[in-house]
Design a protein around this motif. Sequence first.
Motif, PDB file in Angstrom:
ATOM      1  N   ASP A 243       0.858  -1.188   0.000  1.00 22.93           N
ATOM      2  CA  ASP A 243       0.000   0.000   0.000  1.00 22.93           C
ATOM      3  C   ASP A 243       0.898   1.243   0.000  1.00 22.93           C
ATOM      4  O   ASP A 243       1.017   1.965   1.002  1.00 22.93           O
ATOM      5  N   TRP A 244       1.547   1.463  -1.129  1.00 21.61           N
ATOM      6  CA  TRP A 244       2.513   2.555  -1.214  1.00 21.61           C
ATOM      7  C   TRP A 244       1.832   3.906  -1.018  1.00 21.61           C
ATOM      8  O   TRP A 244       0.742   4.138  -1.533  1.00 21.61           O
ATOM      9  N   PRO A 245       2.465   4.813  -0.267  1.00 24.73           N
ATOM     10  CA  PRO A 245       1.876   6.151  -0.129  1.00 24.73           C
ATOM     11  C   PRO A 245       1.907   6.895  -1.452  1.00 24.73           C
ATOM     12  O   PRO A 245       2.824   6.729  -2.258  1.00 24.73           O
ATOM     13  N   ALA A 246       0.887   7.702  -1.667  1.00 26.44           N
ATOM     14  CA  ALA A 246       0.831   8.507  -2.890  1.00 26.44           C
ATOM     15  C   ALA A 246       1.930   9.556  -2.867  1.00 26.44           C
ATOM     16  O   ALA A 246       2.365   9.989  -1.786  1.00 26.44           O
ATOM     17  N   PRO A 247       2.432   9.976  -4.027  1.00 20.65           N
ATOM     18  CA  PRO A 247       3.459  11.028  -4.061  1.00 20.65           C
ATOM     19  C   PRO A 247       2.980  12.291  -3.361  1.00 20.65           C
ATOM     20  O   PRO A 247       1.838  12.730  -3.546  1.00 20.65           O
ATOM     21  N   ALA A 248       3.843  12.860  -2.547  1.00 20.08           N
ATOM     22  CA  ALA A 248       3.496  14.081  -1.803  1.00 20.08           C
ATOM     23  C   ALA A 248       3.657  15.294  -2.715  1.00 20.08           C
ATOM     24  O   ALA A 248       4.733  15.884  -2.817  1.00 20.08           O
ATOM     25  N   LEU A 249       2.574  15.656  -3.411  1.00 23.31           N
ATOM     26  CA  LEU A 249       2.628  16.783  -4.345  1.00 23.31           C
ATOM     27  C   LEU A 249       2.366  18.119  -3.660  1.00 23.31           C
ATOM     28  O   LEU A 249       2.617  19.166  -4.248  1.00 23.31           O
ATOM     29  N   GLY A 250       1.831  18.108  -2.449  1.00 24.75           N
ATOM     30  CA  GLY A 250       1.633  19.360  -1.717  1.00 24.75           C
ATOM     31  C   GLY A 250       0.447  20.180  -2.165  1.00 24.75           C
ATOM     32  O   GLY A 250       0.455  21.408  -2.029  1.00 24.75           O
ATOM     33  N   LEU A 251      -0.610  19.533  -2.692  1.00 26.02           N
ATOM     34  CA  LEU A 251      -1.782  20.284  -3.131  1.00 26.02           C
ATOM     35  C   LEU A 251      -2.427  21.035  -1.977  1.00 26.02           C
ATOM     36  O   LEU A 251      -2.792  22.219  -2.108  1.00 26.02           O
ATOM     37  N   GLU A 252      -2.586  20.356  -0.836  1.00 28.56           N
ATOM     38  CA  GLU A 252      -3.233  20.999   0.309  1.00 28.56           C
ATOM     39  C   GLU A 252      -2.430  22.212   0.776  1.00 28.56           C
ATOM     40  O   GLU A 252      -3.004  23.232   1.179  1.00 28.56           O
ATOM     41  N   ARG A 253      -1.108  22.108   0.721  1.00 27.95           N
ATOM     42  CA  ARG A 253      -0.279  23.234   1.143  1.00 27.95           C
ATOM     43  C   ARG A 253      -0.484  24.446   0.245  1.00 27.95           C
ATOM     44  O   ARG A 253      -0.608  25.581   0.727  1.00 27.95           O
ATOM     45  N   HIS A 254      -0.559  24.223  -1.076  1.00 26.81           N
ATOM     46  CA  HIS A 254      -0.756  25.351  -2.004  1.00 26.81           C
ATOM     47  C   HIS A 254      -2.127  25.988  -1.796  1.00 26.81           C
ATOM     48  O   HIS A 254      -2.247  27.225  -1.802  1.00 26.81           O
ATOM     49  N   TYR A 255      -3.151  25.174  -1.608  1.00 25.74           N
ATOM     50  CA  TYR A 255      -4.480  25.738  -1.371  1.00 25.74           C
ATOM     51  C   TYR A 255      -4.532  26.474  -0.032  1.00 25.74           C
ATOM     52  O   TYR A 255      -5.197  27.513   0.086  1.00 25.74           O
ATOM     53  N   GLY A 256      -3.820  25.946   0.963  1.00 29.22           N
ATOM     54  CA  GLY A 256      -3.775  26.629   2.253  1.00 29.22           C
ATOM     55  C   GLY A 256      -3.092  27.982   2.156  1.00 29.22           C
ATOM     56  O   GLY A 256      -3.574  28.986   2.715  1.00 29.22           O
ATOM     57  N   TYR A 257      -1.955  28.032   1.443  1.00 29.72           N
ATOM     58  CA  TYR A 257      -1.265  29.315   1.263  1.00 29.72           C
ATOM     59  C   TYR A 257      -2.127  30.299   0.471  1.00 29.72           C
ATOM     60  O   TYR A 257      -2.158  31.496   0.778  1.00 29.72           O
ATOM     61  N   ALA A 258      -2.830  29.798  -0.562  1.00 30.40           N
ATOM     62  CA  ALA A 258      -3.702  30.684  -1.342  1.00 30.40           C
ATOM     63  C   ALA A 258      -4.800  31.270  -0.457  1.00 30.40           C
ATOM     64  O   ALA A 258      -5.115  32.464  -0.548  1.00 30.40           O
ATOM     65  N   PHE A 259      -5.387  30.438   0.404  1.00 26.08           N
ATOM     66  CA  PHE A 259      -6.424  30.929   1.319  1.00 26.08           C
ATOM     67  C   PHE A 259      -5.864  32.015   2.238  1.00 26.08           C
ATOM     68  O   PHE A 259      -6.518  33.034   2.488  1.00 26.08           O
ATOM     69  N   GLN A 260      -4.632  31.820   2.719  1.00 30.65           N
ATOM     70  CA  GLN A 260      -4.032  32.826   3.594  1.00 30.65           C
ATOM     71  C   GLN A 260      -3.803  34.149   2.859  1.00 30.65           C
ATOM     72  O   GLN A 260      -4.096  35.226   3.393  1.00 30.65           O
ATOM     73  N   TRP A 261      -3.284  34.067   1.611  1.00 30.16           N
ATOM     74  CA  TRP A 261      -3.028  35.319   0.871  1.00 30.16           C
ATOM     75  C   TRP A 261      -4.331  36.033   0.538  1.00 30.16           C
ATOM     76  O   TRP A 261      -4.408  37.268   0.656  1.00 30.16           O
ATOM     77  N   PHE A 262      -5.358  35.301   0.118  1.00 32.91           N
ATOM     78  CA  PHE A 262      -6.629  35.956  -0.173  1.00 32.91           C
ATOM     79  C   PHE A 262      -7.285  36.485   1.105  1.00 32.91           C
ATOM     80  O   PHE A 262      -7.986  37.502   1.073  1.00 32.91           O
ATOM     81  N   GLY A 263      -7.050  35.800   2.224  1.00 33.72           N
ATOM     82  CA  GLY A 263      -7.539  36.322   3.501  1.00 33.72           C
ATOM     83  C   GLY A 263      -6.875  37.640   3.850  1.00 33.72           C
ATOM     84  O   GLY A 263      -7.527  38.574   4.346  1.00 33.72           O
ATOM     85  N   LEU A 264      -5.555  37.736   3.593  1.00 33.46           N
ATOM     86  CA  LEU A 264      -4.867  39.011   3.824  1.00 33.46           C
ATOM     87  C   LEU A 264      -5.393  40.096   2.889  1.00 33.46           C
ATOM     88  O   LEU A 264      -5.507  41.268   3.284  1.00 33.46           O
ATOM     89  N   SER A 265      -5.707  39.716   1.651  1.00 32.82           N
ATOM     90  CA  SER A 265      -6.286  40.697   0.722  1.00 32.82           C
ATOM     91  C   SER A 265      -7.603  41.243   1.274  1.00 32.82           C
ATOM     92  O   SER A 265      -7.846  42.460   1.251  1.00 32.82           O
ATOM     93  N   ALA A 266      -8.449  40.347   1.767  1.00 37.91           N
ATOM     94  CA  ALA A 266      -9.727  40.791   2.337  1.00 37.91           C
ATOM     95  C   ALA A 266      -9.503  41.674   3.560  1.00 37.91           C
ATOM     96  O   ALA A 266     -10.211  42.670   3.760  1.00 37.91           O
ATOM     97  N   LEU A 267      -8.501  41.330   4.371  1.00 39.65           N
ATOM     98  CA  LEU A 267      -8.209  42.140   5.556  1.00 39.65           C
ATOM     99  C   LEU A 267      -7.753  43.541   5.165  1.00 39.65           C
ATOM    100  O   LEU A 267      -8.143  44.533   5.800  1.00 39.65           O
TER     101      LEU A 267
END
Length: 294
Positions: A243-267
């Motif tokens: 049951d090999w782990p899937a490649p760690a592409l970091g999708l969640e990290r990119h979406y998390g960073y995008a949410f933070q930057w857009f949150g700062l824009s709203a602020l």
Amino acid sequence: MTPEPSEPLVSSATPRRRAGRGRFLVVTLAAVLALAATVSLGRWQLSRAAQKEALQARIDAQKLKAPLSQAEFLALGEAAGEMHRPVRLRGLWLTAQTVYLDNRQMHGTPGFYVLTPFALEGSEQAVMVQRGWVQRNFVDRTQLGVVETPPGIVELTALIEPPPSHLFELGAKAAAAPAPAASAAAPAPSAAGASAPAPGIQGSSPIRQNLDLEAFRAETQLPLRTDVSLQQSGPASEGLQRDWPAPALGLERHYGYAFQWFGLSALVVILYVWFQFISPFRRARRRARDGRSL
């Protein structure tokens, strides 16, 4: 006597108005720059996530292709275009050179990734195969689990993958673990047409933190391909889980960073509207109300 004309009176409110306009323009410019920067960074993170999703789609598409034949694999020069594609090979397991990569987990349980070179039938080439995962002995880490290795010529279907990933280790080379008390598999002869496996380095251990294929090729003198490895998939067998782990592409990290930057824009927008419009309007109403009450 004619009175001298009086000098024009300059309203003291004029400099204050000019200073207020200056502050307004400076704050507006700073807000626009901050908004442009945060929105751009958020969009960049979304574009990176889209690239990673496209990469995952290409990997999934490669896995669905028909397996390469042994002749096609042997003729394969640059393997980047065929990465993650199935391949079907015939050859012999070089069991004596089996390596156990330590500190690998599967379903949160620590253990070893088991890697064995595979000598290709009718050729002078071998390839490293990531065969699966076996749980470690929690009392004695040098006591290796039983891994069954089929003798003789076998047929293997696996995925073409990059060389085994490396874990962080202190120093240029991690110290080798002590040799296990008993080997989990017995050595086997080489495949027809393949070079016979050289004996392992005296005192070396099959348990390693990482495996560099170039260094392993020099150590064992095997005609080992070093730009790729193979990864077996499918249900558990031969004492191994896959049951090999899937490649760690970091999708969640990119979406998390995008949410933070857009949150700062709203602020930035909220603070700008509050301090540039709402707060001055409330102060003006308060002053007008206080003036009427006098």
